[in-house]
Design an enzyme around this catalytic site. Structure first.
Site, short mmCIF file in Angstrom:
data_model
loop_
_atom_site.label_atom_id
_atom_site.label_comp_id
_atom_site.label_asym_id
_atom_site.label_seq_id
_atom_site.Cartn_x
_atom_site.Cartn_y
_atom_site.Cartn_z
N TYR A 10 87.41 41.46 98.63
CA TYR A 10 87.85 40.82 97.39
C TYR A 10 86.76 39.88 96.87
CZ TYR A 10 90.64 38.09 94.14
OH TYR A 10 91.11 37.46 93.01
N ASP A 11 86.25 39.06 97.81
CA ASP A 11 85.20 38.11 97.42
C ASP A 11 84.00 38.85 96.85
OD1 ASP A 11 86.77 36.09 98.38
OD2 ASP A 11 85.76 35.96 100.32
N SER A 14 91.16 26.99 93.47
CA SER A 14 90.70 27.73 94.65
C SER A 14 89.28 27.28 94.96
CB SER A 14 90.80 29.23 94.44
OG SER A 14 90.24 29.59 93.25
N GLU A 68 86.35 20.83 107.33
CA GLU A 68 87.68 21.12 107.88
C GLU A 68 87.80 22.60 108.19
OE1 GLU A 68 90.42 20.11 104.80
OE2 GLU A 68 89.44 18.18 104.44
N LYS A 113 89.21 26.15 107.68
CA LYS A 113 89.89 26.78 106.53
C LYS A 113 91.03 27.62 107.10
CE LYS A 113 89.15 29.17 102.21
NZ LYS A 113 90.18 30.19 102.28
N ASP A 123 94.09 30.05 107.51
CA ASP A 123 94.48 31.28 106.83
C ASP A 123 96.00 31.34 106.75
OD1 ASP A 123 93.75 33.48 105.51
OD2 ASP A 123 93.20 34.67 107.26
N ARG A 161 101.54 27.99 95.53
CA ARG A 161 100.45 27.84 94.57
C ARG A 161 100.70 28.65 93.30
NH1 ARG A 161 95.75 30.88 94.14
NH2 ARG A 161 93.94 29.77 93.35
N GLU A 209 98.44 23.77 104.09
CA GLU A 209 98.57 25.20 104.36
C GLU A 209 99.68 25.42 105.37
OE1 GLU A 209 96.39 26.83 102.56
OE2 GLU A 209 96.07 28.82 103.43
N TYR A 249 95.97 19.02 103.94
CA TYR A 249 94.52 18.84 103.79
C TYR A 249 94.06 18.16 102.49
CZ TYR A 249 95.24 23.33 101.39
OH TYR A 249 95.70 24.34 100.60
N LYS A 279 82.39 30.58 104.63
CA LYS A 279 83.13 31.63 105.31
C LYS A 279 82.45 32.10 106.59
CE LYS A 279 86.68 32.78 102.63
NZ LYS A 279 86.82 34.09 102.08
N CYS A 284 93.19 70.36 96.29
CA CYS A 284 94.15 69.33 96.71
C CYS A 284 94.72 69.75 98.07
CB CYS A 284 95.26 69.20 95.68
SG CYS A 284 96.64 68.21 96.28
N CYS A 339 98.78 70.66 97.55
CA CYS A 339 99.30 71.81 96.79
C CYS A 339 98.26 72.92 96.61
CB CYS A 339 99.85 71.37 95.44
SG CYS A 339 98.57 70.82 94.32
N CYS A 377 93.70 65.76 91.69
CA CYS A 377 94.49 66.98 91.67
C CYS A 377 95.16 67.04 90.30
CB CYS A 377 95.55 66.93 92.77
SG CYS A 377 96.82 68.17 92.54
N CYS A 397 102.42 68.64 91.68
CA CYS A 397 102.00 68.53 93.08
C CYS A 397 102.98 67.59 93.80
CB CYS A 397 100.58 67.96 93.14
SG CYS A 397 100.07 67.48 94.80
S1 IVH Z 1 91.17 22.43 99.85
C1 IVH Z 1 90.04 22.87 95.64
N1 IVH Z 1 91.23 22.63 102.45
O1 IVH Z 1 91.99 27.85 100.85
C2 IVH Z 1 90.46 22.57 97.00
N2 IVH Z 1 91.98 24.48 101.18
O2 IVH Z 1 90.35 29.20 98.82
C3 IVH Z 1 91.51 23.49 97.40
N3 IVH Z 1 92.75 26.37 102.51
O3 IVH Z 1 94.25 27.69 98.19
C4 IVH Z 1 92.07 23.38 98.68
N4 IVH Z 1 92.42 25.46 104.47
O4 IVH Z 1 95.18 27.70 100.53
C5 IVH Z 1 91.48 23.24 101.28
N5 IVH Z 1 91.25 22.63 104.74
C6 IVH Z 1 91.50 23.25 103.61
C7 IVH Z 1 92.03 24.56 103.54
C8 IVH Z 1 92.25 25.14 102.31
C9 IVH Z 1 92.85 26.51 103.84
C10 IVH Z 1 93.12 27.38 101.52
C11 IVH Z 1 94.05 26.90 100.45
C12 IVH Z 1 93.37 27.19 99.15
C13 IVH Z 1 92.35 28.20 99.55
C14 IVH Z 1 91.16 28.12 98.62
#
Ligand code: IVH
Length: 679
Positions: free
Chosen positions: A44-45, A90, A121, A123, A125, A144, A181, A233, A321, A415, A418, A433, A438
């Protein structure tokens, strides 16, 4: 800049940009609305990054509705909608140290300083939530959503033990919002999936989906049974004083009762952040929960305003990441899946292998060009990647492991279901196809038609679609509407009550918004957002069906490929027959014009809004207009009285100019609303 982007001319770039936007919108929908993503975060990124690059190189292609220009996602209405007081943003991504340095340097440049301290921090999931506290009590929790409007999940969040219902300290601001989160630990996730297997229910693909699915339950008793947790966070906003830096704020939040992650560090230099990151690349697996990177944030709040926000991403923070998780395994075979538009989609059958804690036995191969470009051969040892989640992908072969017995893949010219000769339209990477009857296509189309984002016919899941086709009760989606009670009851395992419910759901679906119907028709290259756009531009199926390719192509974001595909769709006799059946059954074929209430100072006046408003989301402005008795329309027609023009207006402005519609600036609208007491 990728080599590809730099070699493109404007026309090619336009085609690619459209294609990327359609893909991103589709995946946004899968991710945010259906909680069922089809691609990994890394993929996606990559799509988003390519789009950003192309838009940077060809700024004339930027449109206000490009996914780069807004926070993506749509809230599900059933929960009730919460307007976020300040948007939930985001994060931009950095995938290596150079990109992190570039981010930091840019911030230093803007601030005109030599350095600033950073907070690092994990991140998490999981699922982002915003929690509002009033006089120290938890009063509202929301997802969100699209960043501006989320779903009201207060009751569900009340079941999470680590969300305090009352705060420990008395001297907190009278009203404030914290963000965090919600996540499910790895063990809780494994346990839940085991239980689900025992009960014959589908397994969740990963802890994030499990957490999201649990929070977005309409019945909070189900949420209560799931082991969920939260890491807080961020402070969203506060009516009252709070500390001047992010780190002190996190400490304060912890002191008053919130669960703040202990693995947070503050660093004076970027090199220290880099060292910390490298430790985490290995250590991440020791954690009890999944993280997909670090979030690096500017510590002093005094800089936030000056750094500002670009599109949907603040410049004061970035996601650093982790590299995607990979493994090698044998590619046993390449098989073909027939999509709902008849596309022949190759996928890899793999010797099962553990990748990042999940057993993988299938992976996407996208299309034949992709296979050729990667030179993947049957019998190869291949690298498989699960970049954080869900559908894994084949990165490429390990050429050194070749024995000479590997077989290059030849795309079948028929196909596989079919046997009809497949066609590859000019300029397309996919083969299709062409046989409208089909069985594979009929099945895909039917399941797509009844799915949640389309006509949403509850009770008619994949297995019933299969049975209906098998029994010959349904040949295409048009036949759904002539199903009778007797026919349904005659099916094995369909009781009286279920039949009743299915018929009710079918009846309700007749009145879905036009955009949903257009999406449900399964027009090639028309995803849900494109369908909504076409609905607002044309207002009815008939108008859309009559549109010429040229007319379609004048709409921004509708490129020649989409225009051609829509035009062709309505020239196909089989499709016309299905649409006729739907029409005869009473399915709504036109956009409903919302009747304006007779009461109120704006009664009888229709407003349409375009562009971004600085003071509030468009939906809020529309709501206020309705409160005063006015109507808020989606598209400019001859009957529109005023077009309210925000920042970066869309094509509605040209249309309004054509019709001579009166224009209002945001300021004028605010004055009008104020004058009548709506503000
Ligand atoms: S800060 C603009 N801190 O990551 C700052 N986000 O890609 C926004 N997430 O929607 C959030 N751990 O769901 C922040 N330590 C953390 C995070 C965190 C996970 C998620 C969060 C946000 C997404 C952004």
């Amino acid at each position: 800049m990728t080599a590809v982007a730099s070699e493109m001319n404007l026309y090619q770039a336009r085609m690619r940009v459209e294609d990327l936007r359609a893909q991103i919108r589709y995946h946004d929908y899968r991710y945010y609305v259906l909680d069922s993503p089809e691609i990994s975060d890394a993929e996606y990124d990559e799509l988003m990054r390519e789009l950003q690059e192309l838009e940077a190189r060809f700024p004339q292609l930027i449109t206000p509705d490009s996914p780069t220009q807004r926070v993506s996602g749509q809230p599900v209405e059933a929960f009730g909608v919460v307007e976020h007081r300040t948007p939930l943003l985001s994060l931009a991504n950095a995938f290596n140290y150079d990109e992190l340095k570039a981010w930091y340097r840019r911030a230093l440049g803007i601030l005109e300083i030599e350095s600033f301290p950073l907070v690092c921090e994990p991140k998490i999931d999981g699922l982002a939530v915003a929690l509002v506290y009033e006089d120290g009590r938890f009063v509202q929790g929301a997802t969100r959503g699209d960043g501006f409007r989320g779903e009201n999940v207060t009751e569900n969040l009340r079941t999470i033990r680590s969300i305090p219902m009352r705060l420990l300290a008395k001297d907190v601001p009278p009203r404030f919002e914290v963000r965090g989160e919600v996540y499910m630990s790895k063990t809780a996730f494994e346990r839940l999936n085991e239980e689900r297997t025992d009960q014959g229910q589908p397994r969740f693909a990963n802890p994030r989906n499990a957490a999201a699915g649990s929070v977005r339950q309409l019945d909070s008793r189900i949420t209560a049974q799931r082991s969920l947790d939260i890491w807080v966070y961020q402070l969203g906003w506060a009516d009252g004083p709070y500390p001047p830096t992010h780190q002190e704020t996190l400490q304060w939040l912890q002191d008053i009762g919130f669960r703040v992650n202990p693995e947070i560090g503050r660093y004076e230099k970027l090199e220290e952040v880099e060292r910390h990151y490298h430790q985490w690349v290995d250590r991440r697996h020791d954690l009890e929960y999944e993280i997909d990177g670090l979030v690096v944030k500017t510590d002093p709040f005094q800089y936030y305003e000056r750094l500002g926000v670009v599109g949907r991403e603040p410049r004061w923070a970035i996601a650093y990441k982790f590299p995607p998780i990979q493994a090698t395994t044998a590619l046993l075979a390449i098989e073909i899946n027939v999509g709902r538009t008849g596309s022949l989609n190759p996928y890899a059958v793999l010797e099962p292998v553990r990748v990042g804690g999940v057993t993988v036995s299938k992976a996407t191969l996208h299309n034949e060009e992709d296979i050729q470009r990667k030179d993947v051969r049957v019998g190869d040892t291949v690298i498989v990647q699960r970049a954080g989640d869900v559908i894994p992908q084949v990165v490429g072969p390990v050429v050194s492991k070749r024995t000479g017995r590997e077989k290059p893949f030849v795309m079948p010219d028929r196909c596989p279901v079919c046997g009809t000769l497949a066609a590859r339209p000019e300029g397309e990477v996919m083969r299709y196809c062409p046989n409208p009857s089909c069985p594979a296509q009929a099945f895909r189309w039917l399941t797509h038609f009844v799915s949640r984002g389309a006509m949403d016919i509850e009770g008619l899941g994949e297995s019933w679609c299969y049975v209906l086709l098998q029994e010959g009760l349904v040949k295409d989606p048009g036949d759904i509407y002539s199903l009778t009670r007797e026919q349904l009851v005659s099916l094995e395992r369909m009781g009286e009550k279920s039949a009743e419910n299915v018929l009710k759901a079918i009846e309700v679906s007749k009145n879905r918004p036009l955009g949903r119907l257009i999406f449900a028709l399964g027009i090639r290259h028309v995803g849900s957002e494109m369908a909504t756009l076409l609905a607002s531009q044309f207002g009815s199926i008939d108008a859309l069906a009559q549109a010429s390719v040229e007319e379609l192509a004048t709409i921004p974001t509708v490129g020649p490929r989409i225009a051609e595909s829509v035009h062709q769709y309505f020239r196909d006799a089989n499709n016309v027959r299905v649409i006729d059946k739907l029409r005869r059954a009473g399915v709504r074929m036109a956009e409903e014009v919302a009747p304006a209430p007779a009461e109120g100072p704006l009664a009888g006046l229709t407003f349409v809004l375009t562009g971004t408003l600085a003071s509030m989301p468009r939906s809020k402005a529309e709501e206020l207009i309705r409160q005063l008795g006015g109507a808020a329309g989606d598209s400019v027609t001859k009957k529109t009285d005023y077009l309210v023009v925000g920042e970066s207006p869309g094509t509605k402005l040209q249309k309004a100019e054509r019709y001579g519609t009166r224009l209002l600036s945001e300021q004028e609208l605010l004055e009008l609303l104020r004058q009548h007491g709506a503000l």
